[in-house]
Design an enzyme around this catalytic site. Structure first.
Site, short mmCIF file in Angstrom:
data_model
loop_
_atom_site.label_atom_id
_atom_site.label_comp_id
_atom_site.label_asym_id
_atom_site.label_seq_id
_atom_site.Cartn_x
_atom_site.Cartn_y
_atom_site.Cartn_z
N CYS A 132 21.07 36.35 48.82
CA CYS A 132 20.29 36.53 47.69
C CYS A 132 19.67 35.15 47.99
CB CYS A 132 21.90 36.69 46.44
SG CYS A 132 20.60 35.92 44.96
N CYS A 135 19.74 34.11 44.31
CA CYS A 135 21.30 33.30 43.48
C CYS A 135 20.70 31.39 44.69
CB CYS A 135 22.26 33.81 44.00
SG CYS A 135 22.10 35.46 43.53
N ASP A 136 20.72 31.02 45.37
CA ASP A 136 20.77 30.44 46.28
C ASP A 136 19.91 29.22 46.47
OD1 ASP A 136 23.20 31.15 45.25
OD2 ASP A 136 23.69 32.62 47.54
#
Ligand code: NAP
Length: 302
Positions: A132, A135-136
């Site tokens: 992701c 997200c990261d």
């Protein structure tokens, strides 16, 4: 209490089914394993959903949810379905929070990113290995990252990662991408993106965090390594359908006809978790609308 319809999954397909079933005055309940919104929540930018030239996945998900709430859709988050028992005229949707009886079910549970299966991958999840970028990606500011895959997910997320990373290296097992042509053009034109063709990742290595990947050229079998701080894996999708006792294809995607009817009467499917030639927000929304109308007609016929 017997519901008219229980919708499983709160992504674009499930929320659209919710809007349509509520407009048909059905007693509908939507169950979602996590929070409502589905996979688009972790999509940075959506630019192919008609009516929105550019919108973040999170904002679009919130609009879908608002729209469903406007028509009074009842939603329960953090409820995971473990099975559906077919009792003929009604079905029992089994969850870890209790059972729900309903005349119809619409399965709209979407998919989960597939693991690559490379050595070291599982040990380094959260320590450089990610599925992701939204997200990261933040953790890879000015770093080098490898993206594995050649589909739309790999290409759009690689483009997103160029906002943070110094360099993005796409490793693909063929010499042609699978992604939409316009996404390909954007990637080819991006000076931060480079490609390693005809290659697969054999191993992801590093002491505490990712330090390198070992790749194998599938044409020559020659091994080489790329030093990298992160590996983002986009090698396809697994349908979230294990709980559903309906006919599926060999990969677990649910088989349905053009009315979204599955092999079990009264159980319908919509969106990415079904066998379909295209998995987009636009197609999920279309499936959700059809499934809702089919559920309504089925109930009328009971
Ligand atoms: P996908 O289309 O199935 O692509 C998976 C990619 O991973 C392919 O390039 C495949 O290679 C490669 N791959 C599969 N197994 C591999 C392995 N073991 N090792 C190395 N590479 C491997 O999956 P996706 O990109 O997640 O997309 C899923 C669906 O969502 C598609 O319908 C896509 O169009 C849609 N989507 C659309 C957008 C958009 O912006 N329009 C964004 C994201 C997703 P091969 O090409 O050789 O098979």
């Amino acid at each position: 209490m017997v519901h008219d319809v229980v919708i499983i999954g709160g992504g674009p397909a499930g929320l659209t089914a919710g809007i349509y079933t509520k407009r048909a005055m059905l007693n509908a309940l939507l169950l979602e394993k996590m929070g409502v919104g589905g996979q688009i929540i972790v999509t940075d930018l959506v630019e192919n959903f008609p009516g929105f030239l550019e919108i973040s996945g999170g904002d679009l998900a919130r609009k879908f949810e608002e729209h469903a709430l406007k028509f009074g859709l009842e939603m329960k988050g953090m409820v995971e379905v473990s099975g559906i028992e077919d009792r003929g005229a009604t079905k029992i949707v089994k969850t870890y929070e209790g059972d729900f009886e309903t005349k119809t079910v619409i399965i709209a549970t979407g998919t989960t990113p597939k693991k690559l299966g490379a050595k070291g991958e599982l040990n380094l999840i959260g320590r450089g290995v990610s599925y992701c970028a939204t997200c990261d990606g933040f953790f890879f500011r000015d770093k080098v990252v490898v993206v594995v895959g050649g589909g739309d997910s790999a290409i759009t997320e690689a483009i997103y990662l160029t906002k943070m990373a110094k360099n993005v290296i796409i490793v693909h097992r063929r010499d042609q991408l699978r992604a939409e042509k316009i996404n390909q053009e954007h990637a080819f034109a991006n000076p931060k993106i480079s490609f390693v063709w005809d290659s697969v990742v054999e191993e992801i290595a590093g002491e505490k965090v990712v330090g390198k990947v070992i790749i194998r050229n599938v044409k020559t079998n020659v091994l080489s390594e790329i030093k990298t701080d992160g590996v983002f894996i986009y090698v396809g999708l697994i349908p979230n359908t294990v709980f559903a006792n309906v006919t599926k294809d060999e990969r677990g995607f649910i088989v349905a006809n053009d009315k979204m009817e599955t092999s079990v009467k009264g159980i319908f499917v919509a969106g990415d978790c079904r066998v379909t030639p295209l998995r987009q927000i636009a197609t999920a929304v279309g499936d959700g609308a059809i499934a809702a109308v089919s559920a309504e007609r089925y109930i009328e016929g009971l």
